[in-house]
Design an enzyme around this catalytic site. Structure first.
Site, PDB file in Angstrom:
ATOM      1  N   HIS A 228     -10.428   0.667   0.331  1.00 52.22           N
ATOM      2  CA  HIS A 228     -10.307   1.603   1.479  1.00 52.22           C
ATOM      3  C   HIS A 228     -11.384   1.689   2.498  1.00 52.22           C
ATOM      4  O   HIS A 228     -12.514   1.795   2.189  1.00 52.22           O
ATOM      5  CB  HIS A 228     -10.093   3.051   1.029  1.00 52.22           C
ATOM      6  CG  HIS A 228     -10.090   4.132   2.228  1.00 52.22           C
ATOM      7  ND1 HIS A 228      -9.197   4.648   2.551  1.00 52.22           N
ATOM      8  CD2 HIS A 228     -11.234   4.601   2.603  1.00 52.22           C
ATOM      9  CE1 HIS A 228      -9.542   5.678   3.443  1.00 52.22           C
ATOM     10  NE2 HIS A 228     -10.940   5.578   3.662  1.00 52.22           N
TER      11      HIS A 228
ATOM     12  N   HIS B 244       0.906  -1.360   0.069  1.00 53.43           N
ATOM     13  CA  HIS B 244       0.075   0.052  -0.121  1.00 53.43           C
ATOM     14  C   HIS B 244       0.834   1.095  -0.080  1.00 53.43           C
ATOM     15  O   HIS B 244       1.358   1.635   1.056  1.00 53.43           O
ATOM     16  CB  HIS B 244      -0.962  -0.087   1.305  1.00 53.43           C
ATOM     17  CG  HIS B 244      -2.054   1.371   0.992  1.00 53.43           C
ATOM     18  ND1 HIS B 244      -3.253   0.671   0.978  1.00 53.43           N
ATOM     19  CD2 HIS B 244      -1.907   2.247   0.843  1.00 53.43           C
ATOM     20  CE1 HIS B 244      -4.287   1.956   0.851  1.00 53.43           C
ATOM     21  NE2 HIS B 244      -3.284   2.989   0.789  1.00 53.43           N
TER      22      HIS B 244
ATOM     23  N   ASP C 294       1.260   3.455   3.147  1.00 52.15           N
ATOM     24  CA  ASP C 294       0.338   4.485   2.899  1.00 52.15           C
ATOM     25  C   ASP C 294       1.025   6.005   3.190  1.00 52.15           C
ATOM     26  O   ASP C 294       0.191   6.921   3.597  1.00 52.15           O
ATOM     27  CB  ASP C 294      -1.019   4.452   3.737  1.00 52.15           C
ATOM     28  CG  ASP C 294      -1.981   5.071   2.924  1.00 52.15           C
ATOM     29  OD1 ASP C 294      -2.189   5.442   1.954  1.00 52.15           O
ATOM     30  OD2 ASP C 294      -3.159   5.268   3.702  1.00 52.15           O
TER      31      ASP C 294
ATOM     32  N   LYS D  81      -9.410  -0.034  -7.139  1.00 49.56           N
ATOM     33  CA  LYS D  81      -9.396   0.348  -5.810  1.00 49.56           C
ATOM     34  C   LYS D  81     -10.882   0.956  -5.370  1.00 49.56           C
ATOM     35  O   LYS D  81     -11.183   1.912  -6.368  1.00 49.56           O
ATOM     36  CB  LYS D  81      -8.243   1.314  -5.456  1.00 49.56           C
ATOM     37  CG  LYS D  81      -8.392   2.166  -4.229  1.00 49.56           C
ATOM     38  CD  LYS D  81      -7.643   1.294  -3.264  1.00 49.56           C
ATOM     39  CE  LYS D  81      -7.751   2.184  -1.873  1.00 49.56           C
ATOM     40  NZ  LYS D  81      -6.610   3.180  -1.691  1.00 49.56           N
TER      41      LYS D  81
ATOM     42  N   HIS E   3      -6.328  -0.614   5.239  1.00 49.79           N
ATOM     43  CA  HIS E   3      -6.400  -0.058   6.497  1.00 49.79           C
ATOM     44  C   HIS E   3      -7.075  -1.089   7.835  1.00 49.79           C
ATOM     45  O   HIS E   3      -6.414  -1.686   8.572  1.00 49.79           O
ATOM     46  CB  HIS E   3      -7.060   1.475   6.677  1.00 49.79           C
ATOM     47  CG  HIS E   3      -6.532   2.387   5.497  1.00 49.79           C
ATOM     48  ND1 HIS E   3      -5.461   2.438   5.265  1.00 49.79           N
ATOM     49  CD2 HIS E   3      -7.272   2.738   4.415  1.00 49.79           C
ATOM     50  CE1 HIS E   3      -5.200   3.141   4.357  1.00 49.79           C
ATOM     51  NE2 HIS E   3      -6.414   3.465   3.550  1.00 49.79           N
TER      52      HIS E   3
ATOM     53  N   HIS F 116       1.465   5.102  -2.363  1.00 54.89           N
ATOM     54  CA  HIS F 116       1.161   6.089  -3.230  1.00 54.89           C
ATOM     55  C   HIS F 116       2.239   6.784  -3.808  1.00 54.89           C
ATOM     56  O   HIS F 116       2.843   7.857  -3.131  1.00 54.89           O
ATOM     57  CB  HIS F 116       0.288   7.026  -2.709  1.00 54.89           C
ATOM     58  CG  HIS F 116      -1.057   6.514  -2.154  1.00 54.89           C
ATOM     59  ND1 HIS F 116      -2.216   6.100  -3.078  1.00 54.89           N
ATOM     60  CD2 HIS F 116      -1.378   6.115  -0.748  1.00 54.89           C
ATOM     61  CE1 HIS F 116      -3.015   5.499  -2.299  1.00 54.89           C
ATOM     62  NE2 HIS F 116      -2.805   5.627  -1.045  1.00 54.89           N
TER      63      HIS F 116
HETATM   64 ZN    ZN Z   1      -3.743   5.046   0.627  1.00 55.12          ZN
HETATM   65 ZN    ZN Z   2      -7.223   4.667   2.142  1.00 51.53          ZN
END
Ligand code: ZN
Ligand code: ZN
Length: 400
Positions: free
Chosen positions: A222, A58, A314, A181, A242, A60
């Site tokens: 998410h 995870h 994340d 996603k 998460h 970005h």
């Molecule tokens: Zn994320």
């Molecule tokens: Zn998220």
């Protein structure tokens, strides 16, 4: 550049068994092999431990700032160069493969695969699907116009209704998404939603799952609360991102659906410490406490019950440098071996790359991490990249 390499006198750690063996490791044409041709470059790694390159499921890579609302109005070329630097540093931190959880596209993945940029192998989902006012809708209350220009560097795309979400999912699959996603609950870095909201109707989520499955792909959602997580799992979502506020029912559903949990503890730790310095708005910063403490409890509960737990971080903007601290946070409730598996074998299963990455087996990519110290005894060996002697990717020494 043929990726042939001989590691001599290695102490090899097999994450599947948790056992060490002494010996040589052979790499030819980027893969682990039984033998090497004569004259192959060799590296003496006596005294060091060799394990598979790490996987972060995870990330970005395009999140050049924690102010995600500013991304769509930032130049795509500027964001791409930021992503190149972020990916290069991830490789230095031992991550030879990452799964992007929105933002990255086929351009970055192709550039990495062609050697145009230095970084981990990249799985991407393109834009995350979000409902209006959901976690992927970066507008503030006072902004009514939506600029969905596809070349801008946003993390989400807004689609409402079964037909529109089908089209959005098909469009991301058309662009090569490895997974779809969706935003199935509220979040921290979104300006107008609440953590405890569920997002998307059951009909919309189910339509997205069916589109992904039709393309032999899967959906990652998410989701924070048990209400959002359980609903997503019941509708066929394979990867929960998460999951800080899961309950006993969630654990049952993870097990019965053979689904994966991807906690991302370090991002809350980092957001609390320094999020505001990196552009996280005050309104988002105040949401962090709601999920910070619960995340460790959720991880412990899922791990004890045998849920397939995968390593994720994340991190956003300048906080990426804390990536390896996730190892230390998890070690509060998991054994070092369990944490290592989450970043190797189990992560490979989630990425549908079982036997290709996250293992030292013959035939796998020669993605390796050579460390000083025993990571089964001290997770600090992985939590602090200063202990890394070499990072090897596809049989090439890329660090050290
Ligand atoms: Zn994320
Ligand atoms: Zn998220």
């Amino acid at each position: 550049m043929n990726g042939s390499l001989l590691l001599r006198n290695a102490t090899l750690l097999d994450p599947a068994t948790g056992h060490y063996t002494e010996g040589d490791l052979h790499c030819v044409d980027g893969r682990i092999t039984e033998e090497c041709p004569d004259g192959t470059r060799s590296l003496d790694v006596r005294g060091a431990v060799v394990l598979p390159g790490l996987i972060d499921a995870h990330v970005h890579v395009t999140a050049s700032t924690a102010d995600l609302g500013s991304l769509p109005s930032t130049s795509p070329s500027y964001v791409a160069l930021h992503a190149a630097r972020t990916m290069s540093r991830m490789l230095d931190r031992g991550f030879t493969t990452v799964r992007d959880a929105s933002g990255a596209d086929y351009g970055l993945a192709d550039a990495q695969a062609e050697g145009l940029l230095r970084g981990p192998r990249l799985q991407f989902c393109g834009r995350a699907l979000s409902q209006t006012g959901g976690h992927g809708d970066s507008r503030t209350r006072g902004t009514n116009v939506r600029d969905d220009h596809p070349c801008c560097a946003g993390l989400g795309r807004v689609a409402d209704g079964v037909d529109a979400v089908r089209t959005a999912a098909r469009d991301e699959l058309r662009k090569g998404a490895h997974h779809i996603k969706v935003m199935a609950s509220g979040g921290i870095a979104s300006p107008t939603d609440r953590i405890d909201s569920t997002q998307y109707s059951a009909e919309e989520l189910r339509a997205i799952v069916l589109e992904a499955e039709a393309a032999n792909r899967y959906v990652a959602a998410h989701a924070y609360t048990a209400r959002a997580v359980n609903r997503a799992l019941e509708l066929g979502v394979r990867s929960i991102e998460h999951g800080n506020l899961i309950d006993d029912r969630s654990v049952e559903l993870f097990l019965s659906h053979d689904a994966f949990l991807v906690p991302t503890l370090v991002t809350y730790w980092a957001l609390k410490q320094e999020g505001r310095e990196h552009g996280l708005p005050e309104s988002s910063w105040r949401k962090v406490d709601e999920v910070l403490g619960a995340g460790l409890t959720a991880l412990e509960r899922a791990s004890r019950a045998g849920v397939k737990v995968v390593f994720g971080t994340d991190l956003l903007g300048g906080m990426h440098r804390h990536q390896n601290h996730e190892f230390r946070l998890r070690a509060e409730v998991q054994t070092p071996l369990e944490v290592i598996r989450s970043a190797t074998t189990t992560a490979a299963d989630l990425l549908n790359l079982t036997g290709e990455i996250g293992t030292l087996a013959v035939g796998a990519y020669a993605d390796l991490l050579v460390v000083e110290g025993d990571p089964l005894d001290d997770i600090g060996v992985l939590a602090e990249p200063k202990h890394f002697r070499h990072v090897i990717q596809g049989g090439e020494v890329v660090l050290g």
